[in-house]
Each structure stands twice: as structure tokens, then as C-alpha cells.
Design an enzyme around this catalytic site. Structure first.
Site, PDB file in Angstrom:
ATOM      1  N   THR A 175       1.656   0.988   3.059  1.00  0.00           N
ATOM      2  CA  THR A 175       2.051   1.015   4.482  1.00  0.00           C
ATOM      3  C   THR A 175       3.439   1.660   4.590  1.00  0.00           C
ATOM      4  OG1 THR A 175       2.846  -1.268   4.314  1.00  0.00           O
ATOM      5  CG2 THR A 175       0.629  -0.939   5.196  1.00  0.00           C
ATOM      6  N   THR A 185       4.369 -10.559  -4.256  1.00  0.00           N
ATOM      7  CA  THR A 185       4.594  -9.397  -3.435  1.00  0.00           C
ATOM      8  C   THR A 185       3.314  -8.955  -2.785  1.00  0.00           C
ATOM      9  OG1 THR A 185       4.878  -7.057  -3.611  1.00  0.00           O
ATOM     10  CG2 THR A 185       4.144  -8.158  -5.562  1.00  0.00           C
TER      11      THR A 185
END
Lengths: 408, 408
Positions: A156, A193
Site C-alpha cells: 500500500t 507487522t
């Protein structure tokens, strides 16, 4: 806003083929991006799966379903949507995930609980079902693609595509491990993460695969932080297709288990560090080694207290060997510490020992070290045998620009 | 580096005289500042004292000694050194504090345990004994000064001088409370903020004074954060000279105890909020009201998780009603929460209710609210009766500039 490539970026490596894994990408159009945003990994029958997920109390439906699915230990497919995290979207978000699972399970003729879905991107917008349906249709019909295309499609705000690989010898059998990961902001350990996927052709029993992943996670994904903020979608999945033909690993005593774990840990650490290297606004990569703590868990919490301190992170950004701020971060960690036994160093040079600045402290080599891109901070508590290493990046104007100056 | 005055600054108010308190300042020359940096408050015999101190495991000698002294409950003097925190300086730091205590106790003819010392400034440099000795000599000989001079002399990176006052009626007796405080960075609750001093002419037994201060601290100094970093020197001291002549307060049942506590809490909150208004780089003052949590302590931890989130703080800096980041911060707090009962609003307008964005959410009033300087975030957990309010500021380029671009 077009983000500059991180100065700490690493090139995408040549990853080996993993027998039993077929990758495809397509464009669902979740955002206006002119690129693939839907990734599909088809996995051979019998593939074992293990996973670790965010501990967020506000996790997405994808994470909730993943937590439910992981127990049965087998996977046939992975779908990753990029551009919309589908988090905080209530029943509409859940319905979208269920639709994807049913569609893929129907096409592959497998149990729906063997289809894993992740989504990443904006929070609070239900994943549009129509785009998901046509996207999945397109990806099922797409030609297989390579690792880099798949790794790019899950990104992203990432400024570079992140992958790593390693291998291990299980007796006479060589097994391969390859993985890719995305993440840049909202990175804090609990567990990990954003989204990471690891594939191996080794044969490993699901329960033992989970045990190894959970253990490796504690020393890799749970040891990184960019901004102390924990995503609602964090997921790491590990798929073992078993195609290498080794005798399946089921316990630590099995021949090759140690070798496989060592390889897995190395790969997890490499992937985790790549996320830090893409930390929002990062200019410097920081390794913090804590020794002499009460125990390993305490060492990790102290390391993360330092790694999450904005005053330490801005000092490193400014090339300032401000060990007083490290003292502060140790003190606030809420862990056993004795001020008068604490030692702090930068790049291999001690600045303070046993609770006092060194009389003959030579700042020149430290200043030189802090000019570089790879920073090392050593902290010795002097009270026990606990140790841990954590990784973070500096806090710069870039972080503020990315998160404040532009509307997301 | 010359810091600009915070745009959120408040003028220093006219503070009332507190009978039994005499203030003096002098220049010890701890830094090159051309201003007073040593503050002395002489307190009438019999003054009761209460204190709360940082929970840092690496606290300064001043804090260590304060923790030891506070139990006996009486104070005759307060000395504050500005420009050098004397933290992490080993036995040399301790010796400097002991020297100051002996010097002042000798001059006043009081017990040394009744002399309280605080220091604030750079970490890791022992407070120079010669400067301390001549500074104390000068301050003992100085003419009494006013509140603003004393409040200014304790400042370091503060961009404005901070004070507040209130009063209470204890039956027929009016008592005054006045205080001053310093702090701008390294501000996080555990317990509080940097250095704050409150004076009252009320008569209060030391044990009860401590009980009230500890309680007020939980709802004031422990509810603010600028950067999540906790100082090694945090101290708040409350002195009650008893000169108002009221019947000494010793328990909650005593007439006037509630009135005094209400006034004390208001003053603590006002002082705490002034520190947030001087938060490094602050452009906006943020109040976060959490309701419907499992209990009050849980509400406070959730509020602080939001207040410490760099992603929330940068969103507010950018005028972005990014409630997804608030969801994230609630989720990572490690507290009971139910995603599907969570509601979030800005400036009195709900953006999301019960785990979903509102269908008819009108962003216009929210965008207008976020253009202002005083921001309000409402978070309702929907699972209990716990509530808390916390205060913070936004995270801007100014914070990075102050802490990274210039060497401290």
C-alpha cells in the site's frame, strides 16, 4: 501523494521456486491504482499452515476469521486485498470476507476453512463485494506470476517491494523458504507487522509449524517498531507444502528441526527488518541490543521502550549521541533496572558505564558512526542474563509529512 | 536555538499571596543563560508537605532523596535548579544534592530532611558543587520576589511561564492555593510532568495532604502526555503552611475536605493542561474523553493509548478526522473493548457508532472543528461505566525540529 523510495530500501532478491505454491495477481480496483491489488496463492493439497495475528481488540474480520481457521492446520489458498483493510466495518465487512472464501473454496473444491484472506488499506470502508467478486474471478483465471509481482500487489504505502529467502538441509533433503511482506507505518509489535507470508516446501506437522512460527515471531516481527502504533490487520502466515519430501517434522527432537527453525528465524528477521527499512520517513536503520537484563522478555520490553521513544528516535535522526534520552527510555520501561549499573554505547563505543558518563569518553567515533545509515545502540543493564535485539528507524520530518501534511 | 512562544500559551495570572511562603531567585550559572536559574521557597515552620515523583527506574538523586524525605511530612524549604537535571550522575550527583540540603538547613536552622531539592535540564552532567554553593548563598541573601519570577526561573525549554491559582471555603475560612509548573518535552504520565509546585495556606495533616495529592494526580498530571516519554526528574510537591487558621483537615469526613480537594484537583488539572499547551511543537490542544469503558483505570489507559499514538496526533495536526486511527489506538491499548460497540466522535459529532461508520455522517462540522486550536475527541466503549479524560497536543514538524534538527 507520491512517496519517495526509502533511502534504506533493498532490491527484491531472486526467490526460489517453492513446489506446491502457485501465485497469481489481478486488479480488483479497490483504489484508483493502475496496478494489481489482489493476490492469490494456490497451495498444494495437504499444505500445513501456521499463523500469528495482531492482538488488537479491534481486529478486522479477516483477522477474526484467520484466528478461527488456523487451528485446523491446513490451507489451500491465500487471498490478499490491497487498498482497503475492511477493518471496523461491522457485519458488512464480515460478509465480504465470507463471500471471497466461498467463491475460492468453490473454485478449488476445498473446505472453506482452508481459504485464508487478508486485507490492508484504509480503515472503516466495507470491502466492496462486487469488486471483490470480479477480482477473485479474474485472479482465478489469471496466468501464474512470479514472486515480485505478488509481493508488489500486496503493498500500500510501501516504497519498495520486500522479499527474502533462505534454505535448510533436513538430513539429506534441501528445503527452501521464501517470503514476502508489506508494511511501512502503523508498525508496532503485538505481534508484528502488517502482512507477511512465508512459503516452504518442507513437510512439517501443523502443530509444530505453529510452535516454530510463534517462537520465531517473538524474536523477529515482535522485535520491530516504526511508530508504536499497532495495526488492526497484522498477520503473518507460514505455509508448508511438504513437496520437498523430507520426513515430516513434528517435534524439536526430529532430525532437521533445529536447522529448519534456524532458517525460519533468519527469514522472519530479514522480512521484519525490511519493514523497518521502509518505515515512514526513515533515514536510518537502528539496531538496539539489550544485555544484562532480568530476563529475555524484560530485555525486549526495555529495547522496545527505547525503540518507541520519540526523543531517542529524533536524536538519532539529528546525529546526536544523546545517551541521556536512552537512560530516560530505560527508566520508563517499567522493568527491573539499576541506574548505577547501566551502561550505554553507540556503534561499539561506550558512552556511559555503571551509571555515569565515562571520564575518557571520546565522542568522535560515535559522531562518525551516527552519520551513517546503520546505527547500533548497546544497552547493558548489568543485573542479569536477559538479552534481546530490536529494530527500528529514526523519526524525521518525513514521518510528519506523510501522516499530517496530506489527507489519507 | 530560540524557541517561538507556543501558539497555545496562556498569560501568567495574578497569583494571591500565600501566607507562610517566601520566594527568592538567584543566578547560579548552571547554563550560559542570562537569567535566574535557582529558585528558593522558604516555608513557615510546621508546613505540611506531600509529593508525587516519577516512577522511572533511573530517577535522579533529587527524586530518590525526595522519596525518602516525603514520609516525615514537613518542609521548610524548596530549592529548584534549572539547566542541569543532575540525573544519571552517580555518587557525584548525590553529593551535590546533599551539599545543597546541608547548606540550606544550616542557614534556616532546620532538619535537613525538611529541605526539598529538584533539578531539571540536561541528563548526565553532575551538578557543579561550586556553582550550587555560591548560587544558594546568593539566593539566601536575595530580596523576596513574586510568583512570576520564581515560575520563570524553574523553566528550561518552556516557551511560556506557567502558573494557576484557586481558592476554597473551609467552613468560614477562605484558603488560597497557588502553583507553578514547568515542562514541554519528555512528558508522559507515570506519574506526571516535569516539576510542579503548589502552595496553600490551608492547614492539612501531612498524611491526608498526601492522600489528596495522590488522588488528584491520578486525574490531572497522570492524564497528560506530550510524547509518551517519561522524565527521570518528574516531581510535584504540595506545601500547606496552615497560616489560614482553619481547623486542620485530617480526613475526608472533615468539614471542608471535599471543598479543598475539589479546589486542589482543579488547580492540578489547570497546571497539567498548561504543560500540554507548551508541548514541543504543539499547534493544537486535544482533550480525549473516554466513556463506557470497563472501569476508570481502563478508560485512562485507552485515553493515553490514543493520546500517545503518533498516527492520531499527526492526523489532528493535519486537520484529518481520521477515526480509523482512533480505532487502531483503542485496539492496541490492551484493554477490554468490543469492536462492534465502539463509537467515536470529534467536537461533539459522532463519526462512527457501534463499530461502523455512520451512514449519514456529515464531515463538514467535524472539519470545521478540526481547524480550531482546541480539539475534542469522544470515545465510547459501550461496555461499562468507566470514564476518564486525558489531554495531549498534536505532533508536528515543530517537534522534530526541536528534537532532531538541533543538538541539545
Amino acid at each position: 501523494m507520491e512517496l519517495d523510495r526509502s533511502p534504506l530500501a533493498r532490491p527484491f532478491p531472486e526467490l526460489p521456486h517453492i513446489d506446491g505454491v502457485t501465485l497469481r495477481v489481478a486488479r480488483a480496483g479497490y483504489k484508483t491504482w493502475e496496478r494489481a491489488d489482489l493476490t492469490f496463492a494456490e497451495l498444494a493439497e495437504g499444505t500445513a499452515v501456521a499463523g500469528v495475528f495482531t492482538k488488537s481488540a479491534c481486529a478486522s474480520s479477516e483477522v477474526e476469521m484467520g484466528r478461527e481457521q488456523i487451528g485446523q492446520g491446513r490451507a489451500r489458498a491465500l487471498i490478499v486485498n490491497a487498498g482497503n483493510s475492511n477493518a471496523f466495518t461491522g457485519y458488512r465487512g464480515r460478509e465480504a470476507v465470507e463471500q471471497i472464501v466461498e467463491q475460492v473454496a468453490g473454485a478449488l473444491g476445498c473446505e472453506s476453512e482452508q481459504v485464508f484472506v487478508s486485507s490492508t488499506g484504509v480503515i472503516g470502508v466495507p470491502l466492496p463485494k462486487d469488486k471483490a467478486r470480479s477480482g477473485v474471478e479474474a485472479v482465478l483465471a489469471a496466468e501464474p506470476c512470479g514472486w515480485e509481482a505478488a509481493a508488489t500487489a500486496i503493498g500500500t504505502t510501501d516504497t519498495f517491494t520486500k522479499g527474502a529467502h533462505t534454505s535448510a538441509m533436513l538430513g539429506e533433503t534441501r528445503v527452501e523458504l521464501a517470503g514476502f511482506i508489506k508494511g511501512s507505518g502503523m508498525i508496532a509489535p503485538d505481534m508484528a507487522t502488517m502482512l507477511g507470508y512465508i512459503f516452504t516446501d518442507a513437510a512439517v506437522e501443523p502443530a509444530f509449524l505453529q510452535e516454530m512460527l510463534s517462537k520465531a515471531n517473538q524474536a523477529s516481527f515482535s522485535c520491530i517498531t516504526v511508530d508504536g502504533d499497532t495495526s488492526t490487520s497484522d498477520t503473518v502466515l507460514l505455509f508448508a507444502t511438504g513437496k520437498a519430501g523430507n520426513a515430516p517434522l513434528a517435534a524439536w527432537e526430529d532430525a532437521g528441526a533445529d536447522a529448519f527453525y534456524a532458517a525460519l528465524l533468519q527469514l522472519c528477521r530479514e522480512l521484519a527488518q525490511l519493514v523497518v527499512r521502509d518505515g515512514e520517513g526513515a533515514q536510518k536503520f537502528i539496531e538496539i541490543a539489550v544485555t544484562g537484563a532480568a530476563d529475555d522478555a524484560s530485555a525486549r520490553r526495555i529495547g522496545l521502550s527505547i525503540a518507541n521513544s520519540p526523543l531517542v528516535k529524533t536524536a538519532i535522526a539529528g546525529g546526536d549521541a544523546n545517551w541521556g534520552r536512552v537512560v530516560m527510555a530505560v527508566g520508563k520501561a517499567g522493568e527491573p533496572a539499576d541506574r548505577d549499573r547501566l551502561s550505554i554505547g553507540f556503534g561499539g563505543t561506550w558512552a556511559a558505564r555503571d551509571g555515569q558518563p565515562l571520564a575518557d569518553y571520546d565522542e568522535a567515533p560515535v559522531a562518525k558512526h551516527l552519520e551513517g545509515q546503520d546505527i547500533r545502540i548497546d544497552v547493558d543493564l548489568g543485573i542479569g542474563d536477559g538479552r534481546a535485539t530490536v529494530w527500528t528507524c529514526d523519526l524525521t520530518h518525513g514521518y510528519i509529512s506523510i501522516n499530517a501534511d496530506y489527507r489519507s
